[in-house]
Design an enzyme around this catalytic site. Structure first.
Site, mmCIF file in Angstrom:
data_model
loop_
_atom_site.group_PDB
_atom_site.id
_atom_site.type_symbol
_atom_site.label_atom_id
_atom_site.label_comp_id
_atom_site.label_asym_id
_atom_site.label_seq_id
_atom_site.Cartn_x
_atom_site.Cartn_y
_atom_site.Cartn_z
ATOM 1 N NE ARG A 16 -0.079 -4.436 2.442
ATOM 2 C CZ ARG A 16 -0.696 -4.551 1.231
ATOM 3 N NH1 ARG A 16 0.393 -4.597 0.230
ATOM 4 N NH2 ARG A 16 -1.935 -4.309 0.959
ATOM 5 C CE LYS A 66 -3.096 -8.952 3.465
ATOM 6 N NZ LYS A 66 -3.818 -8.045 4.549
ATOM 7 C CG HIS A 76 0.367 -0.527 9.047
ATOM 8 N ND1 HIS A 76 0.561 -1.517 7.852
ATOM 9 C CD2 HIS A 76 -0.938 -0.193 8.975
ATOM 10 C CE1 HIS A 76 -0.463 -1.667 7.041
ATOM 11 N NE2 HIS A 76 -1.606 -0.765 7.679
ATOM 12 N NE ARG A 124 -0.475 -0.262 3.559
ATOM 13 C CZ ARG A 124 -0.456 -0.415 2.357
ATOM 14 N NH1 ARG A 124 0.664 -0.268 1.572
ATOM 15 N NH2 ARG A 124 -1.603 -0.991 1.490
ATOM 16 C CG HIS A 181 -5.791 -0.884 -0.015
ATOM 17 N ND1 HIS A 181 -6.258 0.196 0.574
ATOM 18 C CD2 HIS A 181 -5.049 -1.466 1.068
ATOM 19 C CE1 HIS A 181 -5.466 0.458 1.812
ATOM 20 N NE2 HIS A 181 -4.823 -0.519 1.710
ATOM 21 C CE1 TYR A 226 -4.962 5.262 5.738
ATOM 22 C CE2 TYR A 226 -5.945 4.116 3.763
ATOM 23 C CZ TYR A 226 -4.946 4.209 4.889
ATOM 24 O OH TYR A 226 -4.092 3.140 4.871
#
Length: 594
Positions: A426, A451, A523, A526, A549, A558
């Site tokens: 990120r 995150k 992003h 990413r 994640h 995806y």
């Protein structure tokens, strides 16, 4: 370590986790423990605590009262663990809080002060102190806040200064008058001309190119005011009160006297303390929310209060909980989309912050339960989930090739983009990387804390390892230095990284026209890393682990972007035994209409 020492450590750890610094407590509580143990006491008693607080004998009562307050706080905590603990009574020492009367600077004295700063011997020192005193006079900032400003904290284009972690760890934005922004721009130009190689990223620099020290600024202020005759044995002006002298004259008062009404503080409703408690108690104390989460909530609620103040013609501090009802919140959400042109996702994020605040207010203000419940019933708006945008291999090659590797910034950007495309970091994780986060030995990897405070290590392929090895060898530094610094050695902001990407994309579109049809951000890189892993045949659970994640559903998006994956799935199915048919009308009129 004794039992009392362990209790002190637990007490300090608990209180600091709630946001209290307790620097004085950390110094004097071990002294209290040593005094108690020397007296043979196993816990705090009122007699011993008062005797300890009254040391040294020649000190002032205010000093004794402060020591006793520290002992009382620790004793209240310890009493919940050991009932034998005694809490000493308050008011034992006749302490008086004396706040010195502020010195009100006149406009003429401020003008003379700036002239005195301009006359300092060193050109850089003169320019720095003139700009510093001028900024204090126009904004009312604290001296510590001003000398603590970094270069990234001062946005002269937008005319806004960001003060970070000021008193009580609060951050705020300070708007600048156009004349102030212009004066600071002149200072920046002169500072950069006089100090070609600064040793600090501070906005205000000393003559040595380092950050200013408060003691040095106070000394300079005393020297200037004494030479001008402003400072005397009984009059001691301070930089903090430079703004106090600025008055707003009334139209019917040519003398410029401040109206009495302006001196009265605005009455504060239950919303203001409730809002403050929401941040200090709920977000910081109970949830230990990250700075990014707190910043997002502050922005959302600041926008809401600004909208409500404009709609109700009331100051934000005077707004009541009942006035922030469901119709006003709904109007605010419409304002975000219609006037501020926010996306539906941003609108829903703002609503989530509002819901979190009102859920907290519902626990402490049951008298507003009906109004709060209607606000909590406002649903988020459904959004369209678009396919993710990612770069193909030729587009990635064009982007990396657009970085001019004959320049230092080009080589930095090339290494930064190559690392992002390979690891899928990120932008916040990329900006926070330091030199020590990269391990280039056996099992080369990059370490990040992303995150949700999740720590992970991402392996590096040989090509990325070679690029980073060359980059680290080009510019030696400390382990804690940023991995991708600015030209002055500071940390690149997220906006700066996005601007660098946009600049290189403009060049890359000349050799790869397909980039013009895509909206590419950091992003997107990413997403590119995730799609490269998916197209290489990796399982979606591995990709989720790679990207950090929390939920596998986030990574499943995806799968929708990979047409090859869908084509291979349909190829494995048995074709349908369906034949094309033709409509034949049974009537001549129907045949005419066909």
């Amino acid at each position: 370590m004794s039992a009392l020492d362990a209790h002190v450590e637990d007490y300090l750890r608990l209180r600091r986790a709630l946001g209290f610094k307790l620097e004085r407590h950390g110094l004097v509580l071990p002294q209290l423990v040593a005094y108690l143990e020397a007296a043979g006491a196993a816990t705090v008693t009122s007699e011993l605590a008062i005797a300890w607080a009254g040391l040294p004998k020649g000190a002032r009562p205010n000093h004794w009262a402060a020591r006793l307050a520290v002992a009382r706080g620790f004793a209240r905590y310890l009493q919940t663990i050991d009932p034998a603990t005694e809490v000493p009574p308050p008011g034992v020492f006749p302490a008086r809080r004396h706040r010195p009367t502020p010195y009100l600077w006149s406009q003429e004295e401020i003008r003379r002060l700036l002239e005195g700063a301009r006359a300092l011997r060193s050109p850089l020192r003169a320019a720095t102190h003139e700009a510093l005193f001028g900024l204090l006079a126009t904004t009312g900032m604290r001296l510590g806040e001003a000398i603590g400003l970094g270069r990234d904290d001062v946005d002269l284009v937008a005319g806004v200064i960001t003060i970070r972690e000021a008193k009580f760890d609060r951050s705020r934005l300070v708007p600048l008058h156009p004349t102030t922004a212009e004066a600071l721009s002149r200072y920046v130009a002169r500072r950069d001309r006089l100090c070609l190689r600064p040793r600090s990223t501070a906005f205000f620099l000393s003559s040595a190119g380092t950050a200013l020290q408060r003691s040095a600024v106070d000394k300079t202020l005393r020297k200037i005011t004494t030479s001008l005759g402003i400072r005397t044995a009984t009059v001691r002006p301070r930089a903090r009160h430079l703004l106090v002298s600025v008055r707003l004259p009334r139209a019917d008062d040519p003398g410029g006297r401040t109206p009495r009404r302006a001196l009265r503080s605005t009455a504060m409703s239950a919303l203001a303390p409730g809002l403050q408690a929401f941040f200090t108690d709920r977000l910081i104390g109970q949830r230990a929310a990250s700075p990014n989460t707190i910043g997002a909530y502050k922005t959302s609620l600041r926008l809401l209060l600004g909208f409500a103040a404009q709609r109700t013609a009331k100051a934000p501090a005077a707004l009541d909980i009942a006035e922030l009802d469901a119709p006003l919140i709904a109007a605010f959400l419409d304002h975000l989309e219609a006037d501020r042109h926010n996306s539906v996702a941003t609108r829903n994020n703002r609503l989530a912050a509002v819901h979190s605040l009102f859920a907290y207010l519902a626990l402490h203000h049951p008298e507003h339960a009906a109004s709060i419940q209607r606000v909590l019933a406002i649903p988020p708006k459904r959004t369209e989930r678009n396919l993710v945008t990612y770069l193909t291999d030729p587009e990635v090659d064009a982007l990396l090739g657009a970085c001019d590797q004959t320049s230092w910034t080009g080589r930095r950007d090339h290494a930064m983009f190559a690392l992002t495309v390979q690891t899928g970091l990120r932008i916040s994780e990329l900006a926070d990387l330091t030199r020590q986060d990269v391990a280039l030995g056996a099992g080369a990897n990059v370490h990040t804390v992303g995150k949700g405070r999740k720590e992970r290590r991402t392996p590096l392929v040989p090509a990325t390892r070679a690029v980073l090895k060359a980059w680290l060898g080009e510019r030696p530094g400390e382990p804690t230095d940023p991995l991708f610094p600015t030209v002055t050695g500071g940390r690149l902001s997220r906006d700066a990284i996005e601007r660098r990407l946009t600049r290189h994309l403009t060049v890359a579109t000349d050799t790869c026209p397909s980039l013009r049809a895509k909206h590419v951000t950091m992003h997107t890189l990413r997403h590119t890393a995730a799609m490269r892993l998916l197209l290489a045949g990796n399982d979606v659970t591995v990709i989720a682990l790679w990207l950090g994640h929390e939920q596998i559903e986030t990574t499943n998006l995806y799968l929708h972007a990979d047409m090859g994956h869908k084509q291979r799935a349909i190829d494995r199915t048995k074709p349908l035994a369906a034949k094309p048919g033709r409509y034949r009308p049974s009537d001549s009129l129907l045949a005419f209409l066909v």
